[in-house]
Design a protein around this motif. Structure first.
Motif, short mmCIF file in Angstrom:
data_model
loop_
_atom_site.label_atom_id
_atom_site.label_comp_id
_atom_site.label_asym_id
_atom_site.label_seq_id
_atom_site.Cartn_x
_atom_site.Cartn_y
_atom_site.Cartn_z
N THR A 232 2.58 -1.96 -17.31
CA THR A 232 2.63 -0.54 -16.93
C THR A 232 1.53 -0.27 -15.89
N ASP A 322 -4.04 -10.34 -21.51
CA ASP A 322 -3.09 -11.39 -21.88
C ASP A 322 -3.77 -12.74 -21.77
N ARG A 348 5.90 -1.73 -25.78
CA ARG A 348 4.48 -2.02 -26.01
C ARG A 348 3.91 -1.02 -27.00
#
Ligand code: PRX
Length: 473
Positions: A232, A322, A348
């Motif tokens: 996002t 991540d 998410r």
């Protein structure tokens, strides 16, 4: 506020108006007017006099009006999209106009290979970042027709998407791995029933693309299927093949290489040094961030810097949160989040937000929510909760009832997508002596893995309870 009387999903009506009315009662600054597009889904829809305005009545006098372009300075905000992180409070990702346009225009040409006059079909939800970038702005900036599809891929039957591709001569398609896993369970004949000659590529993003799903869809479509990775926050791909520049070989499980504009580094968690080949490390972007990537957290510049740029004390880089590795050929692989964010069918969710929702039930004292692997959805939330009044838990019926109520509380707060797969009741949660819930250990046990180093645990009895709860004892 602009809304509709309702939507439809799996042939069922979902009415919006009562949800809108309820949320506006809770809003600190409710809008003065609510513009409602009536689709005829809710003939009995109640309206609030003086506030609610009917779209058709409002729009009629403006039919055919020519609206001139409003010129904006390129750093003006375009939109805010809320997304989850480690805290229970979602962040408003704010984007600009100029950089975002540039990033989208170039990605439409070089990554997605979509040309003016052609049609793009992105199967996402418009309210999600993929919908913003590649249902609305990207294809329209590229001069393409865009398809907005309301519904699921298997209704009226599992051929609906491919029929759309055939009927509208779709050249670029973008979807999520979960949807493909859903289709994989259906009759494969649906894929050969339609003429997919127009389609050049299928792009997938939002969650890890497992090899069996990738192999299946690439074989069934006989077209290149490109796994690409972004967030996002970035608004457009971080890792991807770039077929508009060069044809590269796909490696299953890998979203290929960093996209132009991104100075990507894999940094060791311990000291921010660069990891070697095949070594798991944090995926980081060295600033300046490329055009299109968020410009700040809405209304909170400090939170933007604190959240994204302080993972490493010695290096000011943007952390994606991540884990990743790069193999010897330069291909990247994404190995899941470093924080408490889980990915449910490409959505998410922050486990903290789900924990807060669970705790809204009057009889819950505290809880821990972790993501556990799920064959279809990638991950699902699983809750462990401590009840205030344990008398309700004495019978299996009492437990079931409380579990049901907790799930309904989550549905109301966050929506059914966040509903835990199960709620296990315990009398204590595994914590460190300093009171930190051992989420990674809970997750490991829930997935049947080794819980790792548990020397920091305050009371080992918590683990026994957890194991018994998981075994259904
Ligand atoms: O963990 C990564 C995962 O989804 C997160 C971003 O989710 P969201 O903000 O909803 O944006 C989705 C935009 C496509 C990432 O931090 N993720 C996204 N794409 C992939 C992925 N994980 C593995 N492989 C991908 N292709």
């Amino acid at each position: 506020m602009i809304t509709a009387d309702g939507g439809s999903r799996m042939g069922k009506k979902v009415l919006y108006k009562s949800l809108v009315d309820e949320s506006l009662k809770l809003a600190q600054s409710p809008p003065e007017k609510v513009l409602i597009f009536r689709r005829g889904l809710d003939p009995d829809m109640p309206t609030v006099a003086g506030r609610d305005v009917d779209w058709h009545e409002f729009a009629a006098p403006h039919a055919g009006a020519q609206v001139p372009c409003a010129w904006l300075e390129s750093n003006e905000p375009s939109y805010i999209l809320y997304t989850s992180g480690t805290t229970g409070k979602p962040k408003g990702v704010q984007r600009d106009v100029g950089g975002y346009c540039v990033a989208l225009a170039s990605s439409m040409e070089l990554i997605y290979c979509g040309h003016a006059g052609e049609t793009m079909f992105t199967t996402s939800d418009i309210g999600w970042v993929v919908g913003h970038s590649y249902i609305i702005y990207g294809p329209l900036i590229a001069g393409m027709t865009t398809i907005m599809y309301e519904g699921v891929p298997i209704r009226p039957d599992a051929g609906i998407w491919w029929k759309i591709v055939q009927d509208h001569k779709v050249t670029v398609m973008f979807s999520a791995p979960t949807a493909i896993r859903v289709l994989k369970k259906q009759d494969p004949a649906y894929l050969s029933k339609y003429d997919l000659g127009s389609l050049r590529h299928l792009f997938l993003a939002g969650e890890p693309l497992d090899e069996p799903t990738h192999v299946w869809i690439a074989g069934a479509l006989k077209k290149p299927v490109i796994d690409h990775y972004w967030q996002t926050e970035t608004g457009w791909p971080i890792l991807s093949a770039v077929p508009g520049v060069e044809q590269t070989r796909n490696k299953f499980g890998s979203p290929s290489f960093p996209v132009y504009g991104y100075d990507l580094q894999l940094l060791r968690e311990s000291d921010a040094s660069e990891a070697g080949p095949d070594e798991k490390a944090v995926v980081a972007i060295v600033p300046p961030l490329p055009p299109g990537v968020m410009s700040t957290v809405w209304g909170d510049d400090e939170r933007f810097v604190k959240t994204y740029f302080t993972t490493f004390a010695s290096k000011m880089v943007y952390a994606t949160f991540d884990w990743g590795i790069r193999d010897r050929d330069g291909y990247y692989f994404i190995l899941g989040r470093t924080d408490d964010v889980i990915n449910v069918a490409g959505h998410r969710l922050g486990t903290r937000e789900i924990e807060e929702a669970v705790s809204m039930h009057a009889n819950i004292a505290e809880c821990a929510v972790v993501g556990v692997a799920d064959a279809l959805k990638g991950q699902m939330p699983l809750a462990f909760a401590v009840a205030k009044d344990t008398s309700t838990l004495a019978s299996p019926e009492g437990r079931k009832q409380l579990e049901k109520e907790v799930m309904e509380t989550v549905d109301r707060q966050l929506g059914a997508i966040a509903r835990p797969k199960a709620v296990h009741f315990v009398t204590l949660l595994p914590k460190t002596r300093s009171g930190k819930t051992l989420r990674r250990a809970i997750q490991a046990l829930a997935e049947g893995r080794d819980a790792g180093d548990l020397t920091t645990i305050e009371d080992p009895a918590a683990l026994e309870q957890l194991t018994s709860a998981l075994a259904g004892k």
